[in-house]
Design a protein around this motif. Structure first.
Motif, PDB file in Angstrom:
ATOM      1  N   LYS A   1      -7.892  -2.180   3.850  1.00  0.00           N
ATOM      2  CA  LYS A   1      -6.792  -1.860   5.075  1.00  0.00           C
ATOM      3  C   LYS A   1      -5.730  -1.488   4.749  1.00  0.00           C
ATOM      4  N   HIS A   2      -5.406  -1.071   3.658  1.00  0.00           N
ATOM      5  CA  HIS A   2      -3.983  -0.570   3.375  1.00  0.00           C
ATOM      6  C   HIS A   2      -3.826   0.891   4.385  1.00  0.00           C
ATOM      7  N   ARG A   3      -2.549   1.052   4.864  1.00  0.00           N
ATOM      8  CA  ARG A   3      -2.132   1.840   5.914  1.00  0.00           C
ATOM      9  C   ARG A   3      -2.533   3.243   5.253  1.00  0.00           C
TER      10      ARG A   3
ATOM     11  N   LYS B   1      -4.321  -1.367  14.108  1.00  0.00           N
ATOM     12  CA  LYS B   1      -5.045  -1.815  12.915  1.00  0.00           C
ATOM     13  C   LYS B   1      -4.216  -1.837  11.738  1.00  0.00           C
ATOM     14  N   TYR B   2      -3.776  -0.637  11.517  1.00  0.00           N
ATOM     15  CA  TYR B   2      -3.154  -0.159   9.961  1.00  0.00           C
ATOM     16  C   TYR B   2      -1.447  -0.309  10.149  1.00  0.00           C
TER      17      TYR B   2
END
Length: 343
Positions: free
Chosen positions: A215-217, A122-123
């Motif tokens: 959504k930033h890792r 996801k990330y």
């Protein structure tokens, strides 16, 4: 087992020495009292060239040859420690090769930061293939380390360093209201995007904008550090280097300014690279240094904490070297003031 160089120093390799963070490491290691910069590598597709050709300001200071890396080099690498300033997937692939040779690895990528492998697709956009190494790696937010450093050390990201150092003192002291979700707005200079040219990070194109909503890792990394959900919004600013993070929390009823001050004083007493300052920090004050500056303001139950770091140093290279100093028994700040900003 370590093998000292003829200079009596530990032999160090930097993989990713052509990039900004890797270059900072190369400079600091070249002047370190206990490490010797023995190898510098860039990606396989590059031609070998002197470091000072990549960064002319270091001519006659750091003239090591930057060689293209191929995985077969791991077999003959005569080093005690390797610093990886590589893309995440590349770090994950190279790390087992280096560990098999008994080389300590300090990884500056995100390859081993998250303990839950399910978060990587996801990330980070890929499946993690070495979940055993995720379990072995120790995350080195140095000021909050509570265990010895093993052969594989995961160096925190730049945004998580600035945000976590700001929020952990009041969270660990139990001063934050139950159920409070910290709200964090953080702005980075354009060097955080790396050296590779891209239109959206060209200095002439950048103004000030938010990006990576939800959504930033670095969001799950911050949440892992703090033990709670956060609202984290990163921004890109029109300056070269540095991060300014503003974190807002609601305190428990009745928490006093004296309790907040005591939490910060206790957390960072004897921590040489955290400065508790009496003014709102400025990235200009930390650029080119390994410090994190922290300031807070309280109004009843609202607390605003502002933190500033150099994203390439305390947010990457200097924190990696700080951790390596601790692992090998050297003074925590050894060599950390030897770099020159790549401006």
């Amino acid at each position: 087992m370590t093998t000292l160089s003829v200079s009596g120093k530990l032999k160090a390799a930097v993989l990713g020495a052509a990039g900004y963070s890797g270059a900072e490491l190369a400079v600091m290691l070249s002047r370190h009292p206990h490490f010797e910069l023995s190898y510098a590598f860039a990606s396989a597709g590059r031609a070998a060239e002197p470091f000072s050709k990549l960064y002319p300001r270091h001519q006659a200071v750091v003239d090591i040859q930057v060689e293209p890396w191929t995985d077969d080099r791991a077999e003959t690498l005569d080093a005690d420690v390797a610093f990886l300033a590589l893309p995440h997937e590349v770090s994950e692939a190279v790390t087992p090769l280096l560990l098999a040779k008994g080389i300590a690895v300090f990884d500056l990528s995100g390859a081993f930061r998250l303990k839950d492998p399910a978060l990587y697709p996801k990330y980070y956009g890929y499946e993690h293939l070495h979940t055993d190494l995720l379990e072995q790696a120790v995350y080195s937010l140095v000021e909050w380390l509570d265990k010895p450093l093993p052969q594989l050390v995961s160096v925190p990201g730049c945004y998580p360093t600035a945000c976590s150092l700001a929020l952990l003192p009041v969270l660990k002291a139990g001063l934050v209201a139950d159920g409070c979700i910290p709200v964090i707005n953080a702005t980075s200079g354009v060097s955080g995007a790396g050296r590779k040219a891209a239109l959206n990070t060209s200095f002439c194109e950048v103004g000030l904008n938010a990006y990576g909503f939800f959504k930033h890792r670095h969001r799950p990394e911050i949440e892992q550090n703090l033990g709670r959900k956060v609202v984290f919004t990163p921004h890109l600013g029109n300056f070269k280097r540095g991060i300014l993070a503003t974190s807002v929390v609601t305190l428990k009823a009745g928490v006093t300014a004296e309790q907040v001050k005591a939490a910060f004083d206790s957390a960072y007493a004897g921590k040489p690279l955290v400065r508790l300052v009496s003014h709102s920090p400025n990235v200009a004050d930390v650029a080119g240094t390994p410090f994190c500056d922290i300031h807070w303001q309280q109004d009843a139950e609202q607390l605003v904490i502002v933190s500033a770091i150099d994203n390439l140093l305390k947010g990457a290279a200097a924190q990696a070297l700080q951790a390596a100093n601790l692992k090998f028994g050297f003074a925590e700040t050894a060599g950390l003031f030897a770099g020159v900003p790549n401006e």
